[in-house]
Design an enzyme around this catalytic site. Sequence first.
Site, PDB file in Angstrom:
ATOM      1  N   SER A   1       9.701  -3.157 -10.316  1.00 26.16           N
ATOM      2  CA  SER A   1      10.869  -2.893 -10.821  1.00 26.16           C
ATOM      3  C   SER A   1      11.878  -3.669 -11.039  1.00 26.16           C
ATOM      4  O   SER A   1      11.640  -4.962 -10.551  1.00 26.16           O
ATOM      5  CB  SER A   1      11.510  -1.602  -9.836  1.00 26.16           C
ATOM      6  OG  SER A   1      12.123  -2.210  -8.712  1.00 26.16           O
TER       7      SER A   1
ATOM      8  N   LYS B   1       9.915  -5.485  -3.066  1.00 22.25           N
ATOM      9  CA  LYS B   1       9.671  -5.840  -4.556  1.00 22.25           C
ATOM     10  C   LYS B   1       9.797  -7.205  -4.950  1.00 22.25           C
ATOM     11  O   LYS B   1       8.994  -7.755  -5.690  1.00 22.25           O
ATOM     12  CB  LYS B   1      10.650  -4.935  -5.461  1.00 22.25           C
ATOM     13  CG  LYS B   1      10.444  -3.739  -5.432  1.00 22.25           C
ATOM     14  CD  LYS B   1       8.943  -3.013  -5.992  1.00 22.25           C
ATOM     15  CE  LYS B   1       8.566  -1.572  -5.772  1.00 22.25           C
ATOM     16  NZ  LYS B   1       7.358  -1.387  -5.913  1.00 22.25           N
TER      17      LYS B   1
ATOM     18  N   ASP C   1      -4.335   7.837   0.571  1.00 22.61           N
ATOM     19  CA  ASP C   1      -3.026   7.381   0.668  1.00 22.61           C
ATOM     20  C   ASP C   1      -3.454   5.856   0.284  1.00 22.61           C
ATOM     21  O   ASP C   1      -4.388   5.272   0.873  1.00 22.61           O
ATOM     22  CB  ASP C   1      -2.924   7.261   2.404  1.00 22.61           C
ATOM     23  CG  ASP C   1      -1.514   6.918   2.681  1.00 22.61           C
ATOM     24  OD1 ASP C   1      -1.059   5.977   2.038  1.00 22.61           O
ATOM     25  OD2 ASP C   1      -0.897   7.051   3.891  1.00 22.61           O
TER      26      ASP C   1
ATOM     27  N   TYR D   1      13.704  -1.867   0.198  1.00 25.86           N
ATOM     28  CA  TYR D   1      12.957  -1.792  -1.182  1.00 25.86           C
ATOM     29  C   TYR D   1      13.249  -3.002  -1.914  1.00 25.86           C
ATOM     30  O   TYR D   1      12.012  -3.626  -2.524  1.00 25.86           O
ATOM     31  CB  TYR D   1      13.765  -0.497  -1.848  1.00 25.86           C
ATOM     32  CG  TYR D   1      13.117  -0.271  -3.220  1.00 25.86           C
ATOM     33  CD1 TYR D   1      12.038   0.633  -3.484  1.00 25.86           C
ATOM     34  CD2 TYR D   1      13.733  -0.921  -4.492  1.00 25.86           C
ATOM     35  CE1 TYR D   1      11.309   0.757  -4.554  1.00 25.86           C
ATOM     36  CE2 TYR D   1      12.908  -0.309  -5.700  1.00 25.86           C
ATOM     37  CZ  TYR D   1      11.737   0.299  -5.909  1.00 25.86           C
ATOM     38  OH  TYR D   1      11.554   0.612  -6.949  1.00 25.86           O
TER      39      TYR D   1
END
Length: 277
Positions: free
Chosen positions: A143, A160, A60, A156
């Site tokens: 991203s 980021k 993990d 999210y």
Amino acid sequence: MAWLEGQSVFLTGGVAGLGRALVKRLVEEGANVTVLDRNARGLDELVESFKGRVAGSPGDVRNLADNRKAVELAVERFGKLDTFNRQRRHLGLLCPPCRPAGRCHQRSFDEVIGINLMGYVMGIKAAAPALVRSRGSVILTLSSSAFYAGGGGVLYTVAKHAAVGLIKQAAHELAPYVRVNGVAPGGIASDLRGPKSLGMGEQSITSVPLADLVKDIAPIGRLSDTEEYTGSYVYLASARNSAPATGVIINCDGGMGVRSVLGPASGGKGLLEKFGG
């Protein structure tokens, strides 16, 4: 001569998608690769596909011991570690907005932030000693949500954006021995999944008509293939070609940052007819 001849790379999330494409490209460029991934069966298949060039370590990315085990394997098998590449990304596009009345809760926070941010930290912590010795580098995958809103849910996007700060701070703290950079791909048609804590573990980004969406909003007019992103990683991993680069993020968003807010996504339509070719 290949850009990464004889180098040893530790990569997380290399079984599928962009990670798998990157493993292939790294091997083509002369590197040996150690992959950490939770998919043990997929990991065995990956190792078998690249006989002698890829080592697999199931685990993990959020677990420091698993990261250290993978680093130890890389050094034992290939003699050193030159680059740590944190590749696996948690799906953000399908995450619902985290409004007060929405489904944002502690479990989803822990899952999304853990995979997308703590995984970076644990990997850097585990790899840093070996990278200092080799004068190596760290490359984190971000991203377009690291720069723009609307491409993923709040958690999210927060993760980021936080990773941008992590890259800059880690580049400072590990200098002058280790370079720390990032690559921020745009849309990718791969089997990324949503948060299990929100009941979205079986939902894949492949269920979204991503190619059609990107075609209409990205200035380059299409969805990029996973292989097209790999060159940025190779460049940053090559000290010969990118030695001055640290704290840098290569934004491969298909031109999203320069699209018009009033007119068409791209301003060059008609140039082919005008100039020929």
